[in-house]
Scaffold this motif. Sequence first.
Motif, PDB file in Angstrom:
ATOM      1  N   PRO A 335       0.947  -1.283   0.072  1.00  0.00           N
ATOM      2  CA  PRO A 335      -0.090   0.127   0.042  1.00  0.00           C
ATOM      3  C   PRO A 335       0.900   1.293   0.045  1.00  0.00           C
ATOM      4  O   PRO A 335       0.325   2.240  -0.611  1.00  0.00           O
ATOM      5  N   GLU A 336       1.953   1.394   0.729  1.00  0.00           N
ATOM      6  CA  GLU A 336       2.904   2.552   0.835  1.00  0.00           C
ATOM      7  C   GLU A 336       3.370   2.851  -0.707  1.00  0.00           C
ATOM      8  O   GLU A 336       3.454   3.961  -1.104  1.00  0.00           O
ATOM      9  N   MET A 337       3.786   1.702  -1.383  1.00  0.00           N
ATOM     10  CA  MET A 337       4.217   1.911  -2.623  1.00  0.00           C
ATOM     11  C   MET A 337       3.134   2.507  -3.641  1.00  0.00           C
ATOM     12  O   MET A 337       3.360   3.329  -4.453  1.00  0.00           O
ATOM     13  N   ILE A 338       1.922   1.902  -3.290  1.00  0.00           N
ATOM     14  CA  ILE A 338       0.725   2.554  -4.236  1.00  0.00           C
ATOM     15  C   ILE A 338       0.550   4.044  -3.961  1.00  0.00           C
ATOM     16  O   ILE A 338       0.403   4.812  -4.916  1.00  0.00           O
ATOM     17  N   ASP A 339       0.484   4.464  -2.839  1.00  0.00           N
ATOM     18  CA  ASP A 339       0.302   5.739  -2.409  1.00  0.00           C
ATOM     19  C   ASP A 339       1.327   6.657  -2.987  1.00  0.00           C
ATOM     20  O   ASP A 339       1.050   7.786  -3.374  1.00  0.00           O
ATOM     21  N   GLY A 360     -12.856  -5.284  -6.170  1.00  0.00           N
ATOM     22  CA  GLY A 360     -14.013  -5.665  -6.895  1.00  0.00           C
ATOM     23  C   GLY A 360     -14.964  -6.756  -5.691  1.00  0.00           C
ATOM     24  O   GLY A 360     -15.285  -6.525  -4.855  1.00  0.00           O
ATOM     25  N   ALA A 361     -14.960  -7.877  -6.215  1.00  0.00           N
ATOM     26  CA  ALA A 361     -15.778  -8.977  -5.543  1.00  0.00           C
ATOM     27  C   ALA A 361     -15.312  -9.165  -4.209  1.00  0.00           C
ATOM     28  O   ALA A 361     -14.050  -9.263  -4.016  1.00  0.00           O
ATOM     29  N   ARG A 367      -8.737  -6.082  -0.958  1.00  0.00           N
ATOM     30  CA  ARG A 367      -8.340  -4.868  -0.215  1.00  0.00           C
ATOM     31  C   ARG A 367      -9.485  -3.801  -0.274  1.00  0.00           C
ATOM     32  O   ARG A 367     -10.197  -3.731  -1.128  1.00  0.00           O
ATOM     33  N   LYS A 368      -9.880  -3.461   0.917  1.00  0.00           N
ATOM     34  CA  LYS A 368     -10.947  -2.316   1.153  1.00  0.00           C
ATOM     35  C   LYS A 368     -10.844  -1.278   0.171  1.00  0.00           C
ATOM     36  O   LYS A 368     -11.843  -0.767  -0.157  1.00  0.00           O
ATOM     37  N   ASP A 369      -9.553  -0.520  -0.025  1.00  0.00           N
ATOM     38  CA  ASP A 369      -9.421   0.356  -1.055  1.00  0.00           C
ATOM     39  C   ASP A 369      -8.776   0.052  -2.509  1.00  0.00           C
ATOM     40  O   ASP A 369      -8.650   0.887  -3.241  1.00  0.00           O
TER      41      ASP A 369
END
Length: 772
Positions: A335-339, A360-361, A367-369
């Motif tokens: 997640p840190e890399m995504i941000d 999605g499903a 992942r929540k976000d």
Amino acid sequence: MLLTVAIMQIAIIKAVATPIDQLLERIDKGASQKFKIELRQEKTTKNVDAVQKDFFELDQQGQRVVVRGNSWVNIAVGINWYLKYYAGIHLTWNHMTAQLPKILPRVEKRERHDTPLTLRYAYNYCTFSYSMAFWDWERWQQEIDWLALHGVNMPLAIVGEECVWREMLLKLGYDEEQIGKFIAGPAFLAWWEMNNLEGWGGPLPRSWYDRQARLQRQILKRMKELGMHPVLPGYCGMMPSDYTNDKKVLWNGFTRPSNAPTTDPRFDDISKLYYDELTRLYGKADYYSMDPFHESSDDASIDYAEAGRKLMTAMKRVNPQATWVIQGWTENPRPEMIDALKPGDLLILDLFSECRPMYGAPSIWRRKDGYKQHQWLFCLLQNFGANVGLHGRMDQLLDNFYSVDQPTMKGIGFTMEGTENNPVMFELMSELPWRPQKFEKEQWVKGYVHARYGLSTTTDEKGKNADNTSQFSTLTSHLEDAWLLLARTIYNCPAGNNQQGPHESIFCGRPSQNNFQASSWSKMKNYYTPASTLEAARLFLEGVTPILTNSDDSKAISPTGCERAAFDLVDITRQALADQARVQYQHTIADYKAFDIDAFRRDSQRFLEMLLLQDELLGTCREFRLGHWLEAAKRCGTTTDEQQLYEWNARVQITTWGNRYCADTGGLRDYAHKEWQGLLKDFYYPRWKTYFDALLAQMEAQLHPQPELLGGGPNANKTAAELFAMALPQEVTIDWYAMEEPWTKAHNIYSAEPEGNALQVAQKIMKFLYGK
């Protein structure tokens, strides 16, 4: 005369001037003259919010079928759509050629399909070792055609990556011996590339590097001719394990390479050298694949955000417009890399969307976000270890795909670990972008059956369409019923079942009193009954018998349809027999635990007969023969030593996978097991025969105990708990690895050429299973 020849040559060149014309000629000589190809770029709207779409159209002009599209790949999709749903011709891995009708069935009304899902990806790193390790240009040429026909426009292209590394390491001062200890062998390059292991299966001879570099250039040239955007391998910081003095990290028993952190002062220079060599050998790319921290635990000492920025910067130096492609798998991408990364710079492959989507499903990995602001692809993983077996998640695939309502989803991906299996699932997946509304799988399956076996429209001499189905309605009914049953059962693995790939054959597992999985990672869970695949095999056999016996009922079936029918007969019968063997195994173990020696002898013998019947059945089909794999491996070698190295790679991968520690303690043995002729008879059969003989010897010993064990002896001082445990059925101890390793080092010949008649062997098996 010379002028006439020159005019003819010009006419031939003009006739096959486009990549699509050439593709059509590879399908069937003269096919390009039966189609009119129109590449059209539609006017783009001035509305900046408008979604740009890919499209193809089918139309008619005289006796020629018109296929239009806005890219060569989209036109290829249109050709495939036409061949399936008009001509009853299904092109798939084992048969990429067909005999087209003299006059093609007409497109009576223009048909158009478009999609906003303009990015369509292919491959998992594992695919390049489990399926493609020993492919030559001829096989790759067929594969690239398959990609185009199924809409793929951004395939992963990592053949020859080892050549880049060799050149880079030489420039860094490593010698050939050190490089040989680092780069893995042909059957294990994927896991070296993913930073999981080093050196296993090597060292590679110089001829291998020359071969692969040449092959990769051919692959890239053809992909680019078709307008594809190959995804080249980027640099994540991997280096030989002796690069640092850090404590060695293991991956399933193998020492992992080191990882030069992005904070390393040498990182920029090394990454530049890597990209320089990559570009020199293979050119630049619009997409680069990188999976840093693959299958590794979170490390508090790593600044994932900064690492991501640094990797992105190194890639952008090569091509500022390039996109980083990363697998959405377990913890990745962090997640840190995504941000930390800008939208548009990162494209995420949601690797297992049909089962464990992160976006999605609902799923255990959701992942929540999701992936937040980043674009991503909905992917079908389908197969692990290239294991043989019918398997799919039809309902879940459709539900998950059509439930996505995210503008950041930009396409689809085929991310299988192994290819050349379960064509029905890949056919279904390939059509989803072109079908905007969710549909009933039953109707789709009927269309698949008609296309696969040529049960579709043909034409008379004047080009008039004629429906053949009524000529063999009973035949069609049996084939449809068989496939509909499969679609409701084995091809409908439900949500909540997280198994990795097909139900594993009982034949392929190391024997024990509690056999279920063959490999350590399958997460198998029962979701269909053995009776369902047996009934499907019976129905299919009834339907396919007239096709394969050239009866009056099958005169309208194309030769291509017969080829598909024979392959599916073997595959479906194979599945039914494997499932019934699982039942037979349970009977045999129950006999042992009940101490019914006569029943044990009878049932264990029946199990072994079933295993040999499976070997005989698979021997009738080239694709299911061990020789198909081993001969391809040996053809890569230019000397006897090279041939033996590649053969050893091929044998080890599908059996022990690693050395004793990695196979047993690391749990890798039988991960890539195969139900293949030759392997069943010479590898799996001896294991089961040895095991059953050991259990029988144990039972017979209990009937006639040794005199020294009566009364006192070594058991006199046993505790009550120990005596109680001794009274229970005892597992026998066999050193399986000691049995298996000699086979991996052998050089006995396995032919790739089919033997026997598939229909006759399938009939024999069904009589055996039904006790007739």
